[in-house]
Design a protein around this motif. Structure first.
Motif, mmCIF file in Angstrom:
data_model
loop_
_atom_site.group_PDB
_atom_site.id
_atom_site.type_symbol
_atom_site.label_atom_id
_atom_site.label_comp_id
_atom_site.label_asym_id
_atom_site.label_seq_id
_atom_site.Cartn_x
_atom_site.Cartn_y
_atom_site.Cartn_z
ATOM 1 N N THR A 106 12.227 -6.829 -10.715
ATOM 2 C CA THR A 106 11.160 -6.929 -11.278
ATOM 3 C C THR A 106 10.072 -5.773 -10.791
ATOM 4 O O THR A 106 9.295 -5.095 -11.252
ATOM 5 N N GLU A 107 10.158 -5.335 -9.457
ATOM 6 C CA GLU A 107 9.434 -4.210 -9.015
ATOM 7 C C GLU A 107 9.976 -2.985 -9.637
ATOM 8 O O GLU A 107 8.906 -2.069 -9.875
ATOM 9 N N GLN A 108 11.177 -2.774 -9.961
ATOM 10 C CA GLN A 108 11.420 -1.698 -10.596
ATOM 11 C C GLN A 108 10.856 -1.600 -12.075
ATOM 12 O O GLN A 108 10.584 -0.430 -12.563
ATOM 13 N N VAL A 109 10.846 -2.703 -12.679
ATOM 14 C CA VAL A 109 10.527 -2.815 -14.187
ATOM 15 C C VAL A 109 9.071 -2.423 -14.077
ATOM 16 O O VAL A 109 8.363 -1.699 -14.952
ATOM 17 N N LEU A 110 8.193 -2.958 -13.082
ATOM 18 C CA LEU A 110 6.957 -2.540 -13.002
ATOM 19 C C LEU A 110 6.702 -1.309 -12.723
ATOM 20 O O LEU A 110 5.616 -0.652 -13.217
ATOM 21 N N ALA A 111 7.416 -0.684 -11.865
ATOM 22 C CA ALA A 111 7.268 0.731 -11.562
ATOM 23 C C ALA A 111 7.516 1.749 -12.857
ATOM 24 O O ALA A 111 6.774 2.583 -12.867
ATOM 25 N N GLN A 112 8.333 1.264 -13.738
ATOM 26 C CA GLN A 112 8.531 2.065 -14.818
ATOM 27 C C GLN A 112 7.414 1.903 -15.779
ATOM 28 O O GLN A 112 7.170 2.696 -16.466
ATOM 29 N N ASN A 113 6.752 0.850 -15.950
ATOM 30 C CA ASN A 113 5.788 0.721 -16.618
ATOM 31 C C ASN A 113 4.395 1.408 -16.290
ATOM 32 O O ASN A 113 3.485 1.583 -17.025
ATOM 33 N N ARG A 114 4.339 1.689 -15.093
ATOM 34 C CA ARG A 114 3.357 2.163 -14.572
ATOM 35 C C ARG A 114 3.152 3.796 -15.034
ATOM 36 O O ARG A 114 4.193 4.399 -15.449
ATOM 37 N N GLY A 115 2.029 4.471 -14.940
ATOM 38 C CA GLY A 115 1.935 5.672 -15.501
ATOM 39 C C GLY A 115 2.225 6.748 -14.327
ATOM 40 O O GLY A 115 2.503 6.291 -13.285
ATOM 41 N N ARG A 116 2.365 8.030 -14.497
ATOM 42 C CA ARG A 116 2.892 8.771 -13.465
ATOM 43 C C ARG A 116 1.603 9.440 -12.677
ATOM 44 O O ARG A 116 1.712 10.042 -12.008
ATOM 45 N N LYS A 117 0.402 9.195 -13.432
ATOM 46 C CA LYS A 117 -0.786 9.759 -12.602
ATOM 47 C C LYS A 117 -0.978 8.931 -11.517
ATOM 48 O O LYS A 117 -0.869 7.931 -11.363
ATOM 49 N N SER A 118 -1.836 9.955 -10.576
ATOM 50 C CA SER A 118 -2.076 9.125 -9.147
ATOM 51 C C SER A 118 -3.102 7.937 -9.579
ATOM 52 O O SER A 118 -2.884 6.953 -8.654
ATOM 53 N N LYS A 119 -3.966 7.760 -10.658
ATOM 54 C CA LYS A 119 -4.780 6.800 -10.879
ATOM 55 C C LYS A 119 -4.006 5.495 -11.196
ATOM 56 O O LYS A 119 -4.644 4.499 -11.047
ATOM 57 N N ASP A 120 -2.931 5.858 -11.759
ATOM 58 C CA ASP A 120 -2.087 4.538 -12.139
ATOM 59 C C ASP A 120 -1.214 4.089 -11.098
ATOM 60 O O ASP A 120 -0.830 2.840 -11.125
ATOM 61 N N GLN A 121 -1.110 4.695 -9.927
ATOM 62 C CA GLN A 121 -0.251 4.256 -9.012
ATOM 63 C C GLN A 121 -1.154 3.289 -7.961
ATOM 64 O O GLN A 121 -2.273 3.322 -7.791
ATOM 65 N N PRO A 122 -0.307 2.015 -7.609
ATOM 66 C CA PRO A 122 -1.342 1.336 -6.749
ATOM 67 C C PRO A 122 -1.406 1.729 -5.415
ATOM 68 O O PRO A 122 -0.560 2.580 -4.959
ATOM 69 N N PRO A 123 -2.495 1.463 -4.605
ATOM 70 C CA PRO A 123 -2.399 1.834 -3.278
ATOM 71 C C PRO A 123 -1.511 1.588 -2.237
ATOM 72 O O PRO A 123 -1.086 0.328 -2.692
ATOM 73 N N GLU A 124 -0.995 2.370 -1.487
ATOM 74 C CA GLU A 124 0.104 2.239 -0.837
ATOM 75 C C GLU A 124 -0.414 0.925 0.546
ATOM 76 O O GLU A 124 -1.513 1.095 1.087
ATOM 77 N N LYS A 125 0.345 0.081 0.600
ATOM 78 C CA LYS A 125 0.147 -1.167 1.781
ATOM 79 C C LYS A 125 0.346 -0.645 3.042
ATOM 80 O O LYS A 125 1.544 -0.065 3.266
ATOM 81 N N THR A 126 -0.435 -0.540 3.886
ATOM 82 C CA THR A 126 -0.465 0.113 5.286
ATOM 83 C C THR A 126 -0.298 -1.101 6.124
ATOM 84 O O THR A 126 -1.265 -1.991 5.964
ATOM 85 N N GLU A 127 0.522 -1.253 6.933
ATOM 86 C CA GLU A 127 0.389 -2.493 7.929
ATOM 87 C C GLU A 127 -0.625 -2.292 8.636
ATOM 88 O O GLU A 127 -0.908 -1.089 9.765
ATOM 89 N N LYS A 128 -1.135 -3.441 9.011
ATOM 90 C CA LYS A 128 -2.438 -3.490 9.993
ATOM 91 C C LYS A 128 -2.034 -3.424 11.320
ATOM 92 O O LYS A 128 -0.928 -4.324 11.716
ATOM 93 N N LYS A 129 -2.294 -2.572 12.088
ATOM 94 C CA LYS A 129 -1.842 -2.595 13.498
ATOM 95 C C LYS A 129 -2.689 -4.006 14.347
ATOM 96 O O LYS A 129 -3.826 -3.885 14.127
ATOM 97 N N LYS A 130 -1.817 -4.531 15.273
ATOM 98 C CA LYS A 130 -2.353 -5.350 15.870
ATOM 99 C C LYS A 130 -3.194 -4.855 16.974
ATOM 100 O O LYS A 130 -2.434 -3.948 17.476
#
Length: 128
Positions: free
Chosen positions: A82-106
Motif C-alpha cells: 500500500t505504501e508503494q502504491v501511494l508513493a507511485q500516485n504521488r507527484g514528483r514535485k517536492s510540494k506533493d511529497q509528504p513531510p518526512e517524519k522525524t523521531e522525537k528525541k526523548k
C-alpha cells in the motif's frame, strides 16, 4: 560546341519551371475557402453556461469510491504494498511529497538520583 558544364538540366530541376510537384502545391495553396460557417460570427451559436462548462471540465476525484471498493474486499493488502502504491500516485514535485517524519528525541534524564546527589554533597563539601 556546347560549353563544358552547361548541359541541359532535367525538366523538374530547371529554374524557370517549377515542375509537377510545385504545381500541385500551388494549386493546394490557392484553393478558395469553402463557403461554410464563418467562425467569426455569433449567428447560430448556442450560449453555454459557464458553470456547466466548468463542471464538465473539472477533474473528478475517484479516491472515495476506490477506497470504498478496496475496503469492501476481504483481502487486506500488505502495508509495504500500500505504501508503494501511494508513493507511485504521488507527484514528483517536492510540494506533493509528504513531510518526512522525524523521531522525537526523548528528553535525556539524568542517571543520578536525588540520593546520589546528597551523597556527593556530603563527600565533596563535607556537610554531614
Amino acid at each position: 560546341l556546347p560549353v563544358a558544364g552547361r548541359a541541359k538540366a532535367l525538366p523538374g530541376l530547371q529554374r524557370g519551371r517549377a515542375g509537377p510537384r510545385a504545381a500541385g502545391a500551388a494549386r493546394r495553396r490557392k484553393r478558395a475557402p469553402e463557403p461554410g460557417k464563418n467562425k467569426a460570427t455569433v449567428k447560430g451559436r448556442v450560449v453555454k453556461s459557464a458553470v456547466e462548462e466548468y463542471h464538465k471540465k473539472r477533474p473528478v476525484n475517484h479516491l472515495r469510491e476506490n477506497l470504498q471498493y478496496m475496503l469492501k474486499g476481504r483481502l487486506v493488502a500488505d502495508k509495504a504494498i500500500t505504501e508503494q502504491v501511494l508513493a507511485q500516485n504521488r507527484g514528483r514535485k517536492s510540494k506533493d511529497q509528504p513531510p518526512e517524519k522525524t523521531e522525537k528525541k526523548k528528553p535525556e534524564g539524568t542517571v543520578f538520583t536525588e540520593e546520589d546527589f546528597r551523597k556527593f554533597e556530603r563527600e565533596y563539601f563535607g556537610i554531614p
